[in-house]
Design a protein around this motif. Structure first.
Motif, PDB file in Angstrom:
ATOM      1  N   LYS A   1      39.543  36.332  41.715  1.00 13.25           N
ATOM      2  CA  LYS A   1      38.453  37.242  41.982  1.00 13.25           C
ATOM      3  C   LYS A   1      38.309  38.266  40.858  1.00 13.25           C
ATOM      4  CE  LYS A   1      38.704  36.808  47.009  1.00 13.25           C
ATOM      5  NZ  LYS A   1      38.896  37.525  48.287  1.00 13.25           N
ATOM      6  N   ASP A   2      37.083  38.770  40.711  1.00 12.94           N
ATOM      7  CA  ASP A   2      36.792  39.784  39.713  1.00 12.94           C
ATOM      8  C   ASP A   2      37.309  41.121  40.232  1.00 12.94           C
ATOM      9  OD1 ASP A   2      35.795  41.594  37.947  1.00 12.94           O
ATOM     10  OD2 ASP A   2      33.711  40.887  38.048  1.00 12.94           O
ATOM     11  N   ARG A   3      38.373  41.625  39.645  1.00  9.41           N
ATOM     12  CA  ARG A   3      39.000  42.849  40.138  1.00  9.41           C
ATOM     13  C   ARG A   3      38.187  44.091  39.832  1.00  9.41           C
ATOM     14  NH1 ARG A   3      42.995  39.453  38.356  1.00  9.41           N
ATOM     15  NH2 ARG A   3      44.626  38.938  39.872  1.00  9.41           N
ATOM     16  N   GLN A   4      37.200  43.970  38.943  1.00 10.82           N
ATOM     17  CA  GLN A   4      36.362  45.116  38.600  1.00 10.82           C
ATOM     18  C   GLN A   4      35.135  45.227  39.499  1.00 10.82           C
ATOM     19  OE1 GLN A   4      37.225  47.401  36.207  1.00 10.82           O
ATOM     20  NE2 GLN A   4      39.133  46.233  36.224  1.00 10.82           N
ATOM     21  N   PHE A   5      34.901  44.222  40.337  1.00  8.93           N
ATOM     22  CA  PHE A   5      33.702  44.197  41.174  1.00  8.93           C
ATOM     23  C   PHE A   5      33.900  45.065  42.413  1.00  8.93           C
ATOM     24  CE2 PHE A   5      30.728  42.448  44.277  1.00  8.93           C
ATOM     25  CZ  PHE A   5      29.573  42.327  43.516  1.00  8.93           C
ATOM     26  N   ALA A   6      33.021  46.062  42.596  1.00  7.19           N
ATOM     27  CA  ALA A   6      33.120  46.990  43.730  1.00  7.19           C
ATOM     28  C   ALA A   6      32.332  46.433  44.917  1.00  7.19           C
ATOM     29  CB  ALA A   6      32.600  48.368  43.334  1.00  7.19           C
ATOM     30  N   THR A   7      33.014  45.726  45.788  1.00  2.99           N
ATOM     31  CA  THR A   7      32.360  45.041  46.898  1.00  2.99           C
ATOM     32  C   THR A   7      31.655  46.004  47.842  1.00  2.99           C
ATOM     33  OG1 THR A   7      34.015  43.291  46.786  1.00  2.99           O
ATOM     34  CG2 THR A   7      32.719  43.424  48.797  1.00  2.99           C
TER      35      THR A   7
ATOM     36  N   ASN B   1      32.937  39.481  44.646  1.00  7.24           N
ATOM     37  CA  ASN B   1      34.176  38.897  44.141  1.00  7.24           C
ATOM     38  C   ASN B   1      33.959  37.484  43.613  1.00  7.24           C
ATOM     39  OD1 ASN B   1      35.731  41.179  44.782  1.00  7.24           O
ATOM     40  ND2 ASN B   1      35.920  40.486  46.902  1.00  7.24           N
TER      41      ASN B   1
ATOM     42  N   ASP C   1      36.149  33.593  38.738  1.00 10.28           N
ATOM     43  CA  ASP C   1      36.081  33.532  37.287  1.00 10.28           C
ATOM     44  C   ASP C   1      36.499  32.139  36.845  1.00 10.28           C
ATOM     45  OD1 ASP C   1      37.638  35.436  34.543  1.00 10.28           O
ATOM     46  OD2 ASP C   1      36.258  33.724  34.574  1.00 10.28           O
TER      47      ASP C   1
END
Length: 279
Positions: free
Chosen positions: A27-33, A17, A20
């Motif tokens: 947080k980067d909403r496309q990032f799959a933690t 996350n 940006d």
């Protein structure tokens, strides 16, 4: 376990996350933690280590015990980890190898470079490797070793630190700023003290590459190894490759080894560039 192995990879540190800077720090909403955390579990193994427990994963990834327990269970079900019930620890499973093969097989540069690298390794009595960036390190995708020298044992998949090796400094000295600066920022955050110590060496490496055509490592990383590296002039399939030569360090022998290796390594890189159509 051998956490001090000279070819140990850095502890996994992923930009979970990441903020940006153009979006107010959101947080980067496309990032799959969860996916990133699972990959970090697999990357926690180091050369020479066959078994790790959940406690090791917690220490190396910074994840909670409950998160690690869920991830290791899932990775066992998928086959990426194998559970040793007798020792209550985990081994890497064979499926870990599968994603790497298509990558290596698609790198034509490895087949082109291999005979050149083997000839040089035999000639100078060291190891010659081909590396690309992996997070904040350099990973070897091809390597050749002189049978006369058993002390230098890098192999495909060995990951070297960026700041203290010739191959890492060569990569940083060659690539464009938009690739270099994010890596330097990560390195600065990971270890501010080491980064500060490395700054003058990086400046010297850039100067050496501009004036001499190569970068060197005078036992900065390992006390028993001298390193020399030449980055290719252009990327290959969007990757910036570096040719590296490692030699056993001998007292007061750096200048002589440099004189022996430097022109041969530069010639190897130029020959490889010509064969690949980069020149």
């Amino acid at each position: 376990m051998n956490p001090n192995s000279p070819y140990s990879q850095p502890d996994p540190v992923h930009p979970a996350n990441p903020p940006d800077p153009n979006n107010g720090g959101n947080k980067d909403r496309q990032f799959a933690t969860t996916l990133a955390n699972g990959i970090d579990i697999l990357l926690a193994f180091r050369p020479g280590e066959s078994l790790l427990g959940n406690k090791d994963f917690v220490q190396r990834t910074g994840l909670s015990k409950s998160t690690v327990a869920r991830l290791t269970h899932t990775l066992v079900v998928l086959g990426y980890l194998r559970h040793d019930t007798a020792q209550a620890k985990y081994r890497l499973g064979a499926p870990v190898l599968a994603p790497g093969y298509p990558l290596l097989a698609s790198m034509q540069i490895r087949q082109v470079a291999r005979p050149l690298m083997k000839a040089l390794s035999d000639e100078v009595g060291g190891s010659v490797s081909l590396g690309i960036r992996e997070r904040t390190g350099i990973i070897y995708v091809e390597t050749a070793r002189s049978i006369a020298n058993s002390l230098l044992l890098p192999d495909i998949g060995a990951t070297l630190p960026m700041l203290t090796t010739a191959v890492g400094k060569a990569w940083l000295s060659r690539v464009p700023a938009d690739l270099r600066e994010p890596v330097l920022n990560r390195l600065r955050l990971q270890d501010p003290d080491q980064f500060t110590r490395a700054v003058p060496h990086l400046a010297q490496a850039r100067q050496d590459l501009a004036t001499l055509g190569f970068c060197s490592n005078r036992a900065e990383w390992r006390h028993d190894v001298f390193g020399f590296a030449v980055p290719l002039c252009k990327p290959v399939d969007s990757q910036w490759f570096v040719v590296n030569c490692g030699l056993v360090a001998r007292p007061d022998a750096f200048a002589a080894l440099q004189k022996q290796v430097e022109p041969r390594l530069v010639t190897l890189a130029q020959t490889l560039e010509a064969l690949l159509g980069l020149r």
